[in-house]
Write a protein that holds these residues in place. Sequence first.
Motif, PDB file in Angstrom:
ATOM      1  N   PHE A 254       2.278  24.027  25.084  1.00  0.00           N
ATOM      2  CA  PHE A 254       2.076  24.315  23.665  1.00  0.00           C
ATOM      3  C   PHE A 254       1.346  25.631  23.439  1.00  0.00           C
ATOM      4  O   PHE A 254       1.146  26.053  22.294  1.00  0.00           O
ATOM      5  CB  PHE A 254       1.345  23.158  22.969  1.00  0.00           C
ATOM      6  CG  PHE A 254      -0.090  22.962  23.377  1.00  0.00           C
ATOM      7  CD1 PHE A 254      -1.109  23.727  22.826  1.00  0.00           C
ATOM      8  CD2 PHE A 254      -0.441  21.986  24.293  1.00  0.00           C
ATOM      9  CE1 PHE A 254      -2.437  23.537  23.180  1.00  0.00           C
ATOM     10  CE2 PHE A 254      -1.761  21.792  24.662  1.00  0.00           C
ATOM     11  CZ  PHE A 254      -2.758  22.570  24.095  1.00  0.00           C
ATOM     12  N   LEU A 372       0.403  11.424  28.382  1.00  0.00           N
ATOM     13  CA  LEU A 372       0.176  12.706  27.709  1.00  0.00           C
ATOM     14  C   LEU A 372       1.394  13.603  27.804  1.00  0.00           C
ATOM     15  O   LEU A 372       2.232  13.458  28.692  1.00  0.00           O
ATOM     16  CB  LEU A 372      -1.068  13.405  28.257  1.00  0.00           C
ATOM     17  CG  LEU A 372      -1.214  13.656  29.763  1.00  0.00           C
ATOM     18  CD1 LEU A 372      -0.450  14.884  30.190  1.00  0.00           C
ATOM     19  CD2 LEU A 372      -2.673  13.808  30.126  1.00  0.00           C
ATOM     20  N   ASN A 373       1.473  14.545  26.871  1.00  0.00           N
ATOM     21  CA  ASN A 373       2.625  15.443  26.769  1.00  0.00           C
ATOM     22  C   ASN A 373       2.124  16.889  26.701  1.00  0.00           C
ATOM     23  O   ASN A 373       1.554  17.288  25.694  1.00  0.00           O
ATOM     24  CB  ASN A 373       3.433  15.102  25.516  1.00  0.00           C
ATOM     25  CG  ASN A 373       4.711  15.910  25.394  1.00  0.00           C
ATOM     26  OD1 ASN A 373       4.807  17.019  25.897  1.00  0.00           O
ATOM     27  ND2 ASN A 373       5.697  15.350  24.716  1.00  0.00           N
ATOM     28  N   SER A 376       3.463  19.176  23.614  1.00  0.00           N
ATOM     29  CA  SER A 376       2.832  19.008  22.304  1.00  0.00           C
ATOM     30  C   SER A 376       1.311  18.951  22.388  1.00  0.00           C
ATOM     31  O   SER A 376       0.624  19.149  21.388  1.00  0.00           O
ATOM     32  CB  SER A 376       3.346  17.727  21.645  1.00  0.00           C
ATOM     33  OG  SER A 376       2.929  16.590  22.389  1.00  0.00           O
ATOM     34  N   GLY A 377       0.797  18.648  23.584  1.00  0.00           N
ATOM     35  CA  GLY A 377      -0.650  18.469  23.742  1.00  0.00           C
ATOM     36  C   GLY A 377      -1.120  17.085  23.388  1.00  0.00           C
ATOM     37  O   GLY A 377      -2.332  16.810  23.416  1.00  0.00           O
ATOM     38  N   SER A 378      -0.201  16.174  23.084  1.00  0.00           N
ATOM     39  CA  SER A 378      -0.593  14.837  22.637  1.00  0.00           C
ATOM     40  C   SER A 378      -0.980  13.944  23.807  1.00  0.00           C
ATOM     41  O   SER A 378      -0.516  14.120  24.933  1.00  0.00           O
ATOM     42  CB  SER A 378       0.547  14.196  21.852  1.00  0.00           C
ATOM     43  OG  SER A 378       1.681  14.011  22.680  1.00  0.00           O
ATOM     44  N   SER A 403      -6.169   8.273  20.858  1.00  0.00           N
ATOM     45  CA  SER A 403      -4.975   9.082  20.619  1.00  0.00           C
ATOM     46  C   SER A 403      -5.357  10.396  19.955  1.00  0.00           C
ATOM     47  O   SER A 403      -6.392  10.498  19.293  1.00  0.00           O
ATOM     48  CB  SER A 403      -3.983   8.329  19.723  1.00  0.00           C
ATOM     49  OG  SER A 403      -3.638   7.084  20.279  1.00  0.00           O
ATOM     50  N   THR A 405      -4.357  14.981  20.014  1.00  0.00           N
ATOM     51  CA  THR A 405      -3.850  16.099  20.794  1.00  0.00           C
ATOM     52  C   THR A 405      -5.044  16.847  21.388  1.00  0.00           C
ATOM     53  O   THR A 405      -6.150  16.791  20.846  1.00  0.00           O
ATOM     54  CB  THR A 405      -3.010  17.078  19.956  1.00  0.00           C
ATOM     55  OG1 THR A 405      -3.868  17.735  19.013  1.00  0.00           O
ATOM     56  CG2 THR A 405      -1.894  16.356  19.225  1.00  0.00           C
ATOM     57  N   GLN A 407      -5.534  20.015  21.469  1.00  0.00           N
ATOM     58  CA  GLN A 407      -5.990  21.080  20.577  1.00  0.00           C
ATOM     59  C   GLN A 407      -6.815  20.526  19.413  1.00  0.00           C
ATOM     60  O   GLN A 407      -7.832  21.124  19.012  1.00  0.00           O
ATOM     61  CB  GLN A 407      -4.822  21.947  20.093  1.00  0.00           C
ATOM     62  CG  GLN A 407      -3.650  21.210  19.478  1.00  0.00           C
ATOM     63  CD  GLN A 407      -2.597  20.796  20.476  1.00  0.00           C
ATOM     64  OE1 GLN A 407      -2.923  20.246  21.511  1.00  0.00           O
ATOM     65  NE2 GLN A 407      -1.321  21.030  20.142  1.00  0.00           N
ATOM     66  N   GLU A 408      -6.417  19.366  18.876  1.00  0.00           N
ATOM     67  CA  GLU A 408      -7.220  18.736  17.821  1.00  0.00           C
ATOM     68  C   GLU A 408      -8.586  18.325  18.353  1.00  0.00           C
ATOM     69  O   GLU A 408      -9.616  18.556  17.710  1.00  0.00           O
ATOM     70  CB  GLU A 408      -6.490  17.511  17.275  1.00  0.00           C
ATOM     71  CG  GLU A 408      -5.271  17.816  16.424  1.00  0.00           C
ATOM     72  CD  GLU A 408      -4.498  16.565  16.083  1.00  0.00           C
ATOM     73  OE1 GLU A 408      -4.845  15.478  16.619  1.00  0.00           O
ATOM     74  OE2 GLU A 408      -3.543  16.642  15.287  1.00  0.00           O
TER      75      GLU A 408
END
Length: 441
Positions: A254, A372-373, A376-378, A403, A405, A407-408
């Motif tokens: 991402f 995790l992904n 997307s950073g999720s 849950s 991401t 970055q969040e």
Amino acid sequence: MNFETLKVKALEAGITEIEVYTAKKHGIEISSFNGIIENNTSFTTNVMAIRGVYNHQIVTIYEENCNDDMIPSIIERIKDNCQIKNLKDPFFIYPGDENYPTLEDKACDFDEYTLDDKASLCLKLTKLMEEQSKFVTKTEISYSETENITTIENSNGLHVSRNSRYAYLVAEVVAEKDGETKTGFDYIRLNQMKDVDLESLAQSTVLAAIDGFGAESIASGSYPVVLDKKVVSNLLAAFSNIFSAEAVLKNMSFLKDKLNQKIFGENITLIDDPLFLEAPSQNSFDDEGVASVTKAVVENGELKTYLHNLKTAAMMKTKSTGNGYKSGVQSSVGVSPSNLYLKAGDTSLEEMFSKIEHGIYVTSVQGLHAGLNPISGSFNLQSSGFLIEHGKKGKPVTLIIISGTLQEMLNQVSYVGNDFEFKREVGAPSLAIKSMAVSGK
């Protein structure tokens, strides 16, 4: 095998460039179960990855325990394999850098102790763990000691060598109480056996199990969360490939097109430091022979660089950052961090708790790779830990899922801990997150 002899004969045979990557490894593995030694072995390996260029093609062959008598067959195999290849991607036999960092020697006392001494260490730890609690029913201890010597020589003038040596003592325990079963796990990295603190390891391992008795789930919602330093380290390690230029070029991160942009909060600085003394090992060069350098990957929340090997650097028209590493001798060179860590802050764990009226202290997560992904950073991770009530650590919590991401999360950090730890791949302190989504009952 004498490299100069190989080089001369290879050049005479029309091979224009040749390189030998040698990995020597010596190790000890000891394990015990319920106070009985089950394994007590040592091993030594010596593997070479030999790259040769012939007719503008490059191939790699692998040999164990090479000697000069094998040189003619090595040359013939390189020539034969090159003739059936049609490689169009760029390749590099690196000539080396003018200067390489000098590594500080780490004194180890492992040779002052016998295999029996090291086995006794496991048995002593077992006894200490059993003494910690009457609820302990099973113990498993492992001691592993490794020395790695890596040498790269090539016909373009490169000749570099590095050595690392370290040991790990790993403890696991099963505890049972009123029909409830809990497990505990912890480990320490050793450089000096004389300094090992078995009592602290025994205590932390058993507490990780018995502190979970009576744990329950909680209501779903958004909570302020404190992530333990081990959880932060594991999360960053699982997501570390997002900084790889190789992942960026493959659209697997991402962070594509985010260079020199703010991606995380201003209190987040991530350093990639192959020379970091608190890490298990230090590297003066990567697996392509490029000199190591310390760099801020993220500084005050801003993405400063991707991590590069020679190939990705050429594709992005920049310089290698010295992060070209193999996952094993017989693998190709990829891109990996080397001693990546999140810079510590100045807030203690207790101070983080004191700022929270009702929240969660997460001490364990599961499913890091499936949950995790990196695109997307999720993440969506089963977790456990403790409630935080009125600024204090409270009752144990289990069967929850955190849950969000990456970055969040790293934009929601209210406090960065001062409890920095670097045991394995990635170093980190604990983090206080303003709010995270938690699924429970």
